[in-house]
Write a protein that holds these residues in place. Structure first.
Motif, PDB file in Angstrom:
ATOM      1  N   SER A   6       2.977  -2.481   0.645  1.00 14.31           N
ATOM      2  CA  SER A   6       2.607  -1.091   0.359  1.00 14.31           C
ATOM      3  C   SER A   6       2.746  -0.816  -1.129  1.00 14.31           C
ATOM      4  O   SER A   6       3.385  -1.587  -1.859  1.00 14.31           O
ATOM      5  CB  SER A   6       3.513  -0.122   1.132  1.00 14.31           C
ATOM      6  N   GLY A   7       2.206   0.308  -1.549  1.00 12.58           N
ATOM      7  CA  GLY A   7       2.406   0.752  -2.929  1.00 12.58           C
ATOM      8  C   GLY A   7       3.876   1.071  -3.182  1.00 12.58           C
ATOM      9  O   GLY A   7       4.387   0.849  -4.280  1.00 12.58           O
ATOM     10  N   SER A   8       4.551   1.597  -2.172  1.00 10.31           N
ATOM     11  CA  SER A   8       5.976   1.899  -2.317  1.00 10.31           C
ATOM     12  C   SER A   8       6.764   0.626  -2.608  1.00 10.31           C
ATOM     13  O   SER A   8       7.638   0.620  -3.486  1.00 10.31           O
ATOM     14  CB  SER A   8       6.512   2.560  -1.040  1.00 10.31           C
ATOM     15  N   THR A  61       4.710  13.946  -8.920  1.00 10.12           N
ATOM     16  CA  THR A  61       4.140  12.697  -8.415  1.00 10.12           C
ATOM     17  C   THR A  61       4.454  12.596  -6.940  1.00 10.12           C
ATOM     18  O   THR A  61       5.171  13.437  -6.388  1.00 10.12           O
ATOM     19  CB  THR A  61       4.722  11.480  -9.167  1.00 10.12           C
ATOM     20  N   PHE A  62       3.943  11.536  -6.318  1.00  9.63           N
ATOM     21  CA  PHE A  62       4.294  11.261  -4.932  1.00  9.63           C
ATOM     22  C   PHE A  62       5.722  10.717  -4.873  1.00  9.63           C
ATOM     23  O   PHE A  62       6.191  10.047  -5.794  1.00  9.63           O
ATOM     24  CB  PHE A  62       3.292  10.259  -4.320  1.00  9.63           C
ATOM     25  N   ALA A 120       7.306   8.297  -3.555  1.00 11.25           N
ATOM     26  CA  ALA A 120       7.658   6.872  -3.665  1.00 11.25           C
ATOM     27  C   ALA A 120       8.041   6.464  -5.081  1.00 11.25           C
ATOM     28  O   ALA A 120       8.815   5.520  -5.275  1.00 11.25           O
ATOM     29  CB  ALA A 120       6.497   6.005  -3.172  1.00 11.25           C
ATOM     30  N   VAL A 122       3.272   7.456 -14.146  1.00 10.69           N
ATOM     31  CA  VAL A 122       2.324   7.497 -13.028  1.00 10.69           C
ATOM     32  C   VAL A 122       0.955   7.844 -13.596  1.00 10.69           C
ATOM     33  O   VAL A 122       0.835   8.782 -14.388  1.00 10.69           O
ATOM     34  CB  VAL A 122       2.753   8.552 -11.989  1.00 10.69           C
ATOM     35  N   ASP A 170       2.907   3.055 -12.366  1.00  8.35           N
ATOM     36  CA  ASP A 170       2.538   3.442 -11.004  1.00  8.35           C
ATOM     37  C   ASP A 170       1.034   3.719 -11.019  1.00  8.35           C
ATOM     38  O   ASP A 170       0.586   4.822 -11.363  1.00  8.35           O
ATOM     39  CB  ASP A 170       3.331   4.663 -10.543  1.00  8.35           C
ATOM     40  N   ALA A 205      -0.937   3.462  -8.404  1.00  8.02           N
ATOM     41  CA  ALA A 205      -1.363   3.623  -7.002  1.00  8.02           C
ATOM     42  C   ALA A 205      -2.671   4.400  -6.887  1.00  8.02           C
ATOM     43  O   ALA A 205      -3.498   4.122  -6.022  1.00  8.02           O
ATOM     44  CB  ALA A 205      -0.267   4.310  -6.192  1.00  8.02           C
ATOM     45  N   GLN A 206      -2.866   5.387  -7.779  1.00  5.88           N
ATOM     46  CA  GLN A 206      -4.072   6.221  -7.689  1.00  5.88           C
ATOM     47  C   GLN A 206      -5.135   5.802  -8.705  1.00  5.88           C
ATOM     48  O   GLN A 206      -6.136   6.497  -8.850  1.00  5.88           O
ATOM     49  CB  GLN A 206      -3.686   7.700  -7.944  1.00  5.88           C
ATOM     50  N   SER A 242      -1.592   0.594  -4.699  1.00  7.48           N
ATOM     51  CA  SER A 242      -1.518   0.895  -3.269  1.00  7.48           C
ATOM     52  C   SER A 242      -2.911   0.794  -2.660  1.00  7.48           C
ATOM     53  O   SER A 242      -3.891   1.194  -3.287  1.00  7.48           O
ATOM     54  CB  SER A 242      -0.979   2.309  -3.062  1.00  7.48           C
ATOM     55  N   TYR A 293      -3.318   2.200   0.413  1.00  7.96           N
ATOM     56  CA  TYR A 293      -3.287   3.283   1.413  1.00  7.96           C
ATOM     57  C   TYR A 293      -4.720   3.808   1.575  1.00  7.96           C
ATOM     58  O   TYR A 293      -5.468   3.867   0.582  1.00  7.96           O
ATOM     59  CB  TYR A 293      -2.334   4.370   0.891  1.00  7.96           C
ATOM     60  N   LYS A 305      -6.624   5.911  -1.079  1.00  5.97           N
ATOM     61  CA  LYS A 305      -6.710   5.497  -2.491  1.00  5.97           C
ATOM     62  C   LYS A 305      -8.128   5.004  -2.802  1.00  5.97           C
ATOM     63  O   LYS A 305      -8.931   4.804  -1.903  1.00  5.97           O
ATOM     64  CB  LYS A 305      -5.670   4.401  -2.779  1.00  5.97           C
ATOM     65  N   GLY A 322      -0.946  -1.336   2.503  1.00  2.86           N
ATOM     66  CA  GLY A 322      -1.059  -2.515   1.653  1.00  2.86           C
ATOM     67  C   GLY A 322      -0.724  -2.142   0.228  1.00  2.86           C
ATOM     68  O   GLY A 322      -0.827  -0.974  -0.165  1.00  2.86           O
TER      69      GLY A 322
HETATM   70  C1  LIG Z   1       0.218   6.460  -2.682  1.00  5.89           C
HETATM   71  C2  LIG Z   1       1.196   6.434  -3.769  1.00  5.89           C
HETATM   72  C3  LIG Z   1       2.322   5.599  -3.752  1.00  5.89           C
HETATM   73  C4  LIG Z   1       2.758   4.833  -2.535  1.00  5.89           C
HETATM   74  O1  LIG Z   1       1.827   4.016  -1.957  1.00  5.89           O
HETATM   75  P1  LIG Z   1       1.975   3.595  -0.417  1.00  5.89           P
HETATM   76  O2  LIG Z   1       1.001   2.467  -0.304  1.00  5.89           O
HETATM   77  O3  LIG Z   1       1.582   4.784   0.401  1.00  5.89           O
HETATM   78  O4  LIG Z   1       3.365   3.163  -0.166  1.00  5.89           O
HETATM   79  C5  LIG Z   1       3.137   5.572  -4.861  1.00  5.89           C
HETATM   80  N1  LIG Z   1       2.884   6.331  -5.927  1.00  5.89           N
HETATM   81  C6  LIG Z   1       1.835   7.159  -5.986  1.00  5.89           C
HETATM   82  C7  LIG Z   1       1.609   7.962  -7.223  1.00  5.89           C
HETATM   83  C8  LIG Z   1       0.961   7.251  -4.904  1.00  5.89           C
HETATM   84  O5  LIG Z   1      -0.078   8.094  -4.970  1.00  5.89           O
END
Ligand SMILES: *Cc1c(COP(=O)(O)O)cnc(C)c1O
Length: 396
Positions: A76-78, A102-103, A105, A148, A174, A176-177, A198, A200, A203, A211
């Protein structure tokens, strides 16, 4: 193997579709259904549900697209944030600077290792961490910064890298996005010590489940990240450190491999959609009522979200007005992390991060997904315009 077309495939318009969803992942997946089915079937036949060749193939392709030397897939992204912090040996007494806007995680990875997240304020234009605030937050205990790349736009990595180098601390992006985004021509995830991605489903490159993936530049780091993602085990049944089990399933990698060929096309479509919103909101005069998102000069924005700022305490009323017209919107993020109950013991007072707290009250994200149609964007803007027309009438 079908090559991506120059323009994006969009499912046929059904006459009864009036609602505009915030996100419709099935529009993107529908046209790739046949290819995705065969990719899944190939994995089922092979029986290699973990560590299949599709995983390594995806790693190589994501490394190449982001401009990083190595990529290591994970669950995962986390986990992609947690694993590099584990590899740093982070623990109690250590501080990691990150945004509060931010999210969750981003900060939970720090907290769960017993270290302290140090929240800093954002640049109100880009919503990304303000490098001056990062500089001010550095202490002798600072071990890392986690900028982020919020909503698909890279943080100011030039300034942040300079600060990190000067103080000898690590940068974990980070991203993820922000897969496919750039800063000064460099890919998200290729500028820091480690980049975290991430897959997810919401995304820009979304799987059909969880993933994630880490990128990095040096061989030693790559080996350490793999070690920590695999129980700290190498060779088999020899554990030099205590790691975790964090893997990307072969089936997810196969699905992502099919979708990855479309990423450039999808990013271009998101950028077109953002430009059309800019134009529609400006020509309708709405750009005077709400604040449009901005793309920094050094940025290539990947538009995971198109986020407006709705001032004067009107945000929730605007959101309800849109919802009444079946127009999807979302608030990313309504409660900053420094004001979350679980971080109460950190002692942040109201007003301690003013730009963050204000953004949480004003932001509203509109539908921006690649297959969104121009007529749907016009409905969104018309929905917004009707809110402000109503208000003027009331005021007059
Ligand atoms: C989605 C997200 C994550 C976590 O990703 P997961 O795959 O859902 O665990 C972390 N940081 C940010 C900024 C995100 O948007």
């Amino acid at each position: 193997m079908r090559e991506p077309a120059a323009h994006i495939p969009v499912p046929p318009v059904t006459a009864d579709r009036v609602a505009v969803p915030l996100l419709d992942v099935s529009r993107g997946n529908q046209l790739l259904e046949g290819e995705i089915d065969s990719a899944i079937r190939a994995v089922v036949k092979s029986g290699r549900f973990l560590h299949g060749p599709e995983v390594r193939d995806l790693e190589e392709r994501v490394a190449a697209l982001s401009g990083a030397k190595h990529a290591i897939a994970c669950a995962s992204g986390s986990d992609a944030l947690l694993i590099p912090l584990m590899a740093l040996g982070l623990g109690p007494g250590d501080e990691v600077i990150c945004p509060s806007f931010t999210f969750f995680a981003t900060a939970s990875a720090v907290w769960r290792l017993g270290a302290t997240p140090v929240f800093v304020d954002i640049d109100p234009k880009t919503y990304n961490v303000d490098p001056n605030c990062v500089q001010d937050a550095i202490t002798l205990r600072t071990r890392a910064i986690i900028p982020v790349h919020l909503f698909g736009q890279c943080a100011d990595m030039t300034a942040l890298s300079e600060i990190a180098t000067r103080h000898g601390i690590s940068v974990i992006e980070d991203a993820a996005q922000a897969i496919g985004a750039e800063h000064d021509g460099r890919g998200a995830g290729s500028m820091g010590w480690v980049g975290a991605f991430s897959f997810y489903p919401t995304k820009n490159l979304g799987g059909m489940g969880d993933g994630g993936l880490m990128t990095c530049q040096d061989d030693v780091t790559a080996e350490r990240l793999r070690l920590y993602a695999n129980h700290g085990m190498n060779p088999r049944y020899h554990h030099s450190v205590v790691g975790i089990n964090s893997r990307l399933d072969t089936i997810q990698a196969a699905i992502l491999g099919v979708k990855l060929r479309w990423l450039d096309t999808w990013t271009a479509a998101r950028r077109r959609n953002a430009a059309l919103y800019d134009k529609l909101l400006t020509t309708s005069g709405l750009a005077e009522d709400v604040t449009l998102p901005t793309e920094a000069a050094a940025a290539k924005h990947a538009w995971n979200q198109y986020t407006l700022r709705i001032p004067f305490g009107q945000r929730d009323a605007v959101r309800k007005h849109l919802a009444d017209r079946q127009i999807g919107s979302e608030i990313y993020y309504p409660i900053p992390l420094h004001q979350q109950e679980c971080f109460k013991s950190l002692g942040y007072k109201p007003g301690s991060l003013p730009h963050t707290e204000r953004a949480a009250k004003e932001v509203l994200s509109l539908p921006i997904f690649p297959e969104l149609r121009p007529d749907e964007q016009r409905s969104v803007v018309e929905g917004l315009a009707s809110f402000y027309r109503g208000r003027q009438r009331l005021a007059a």
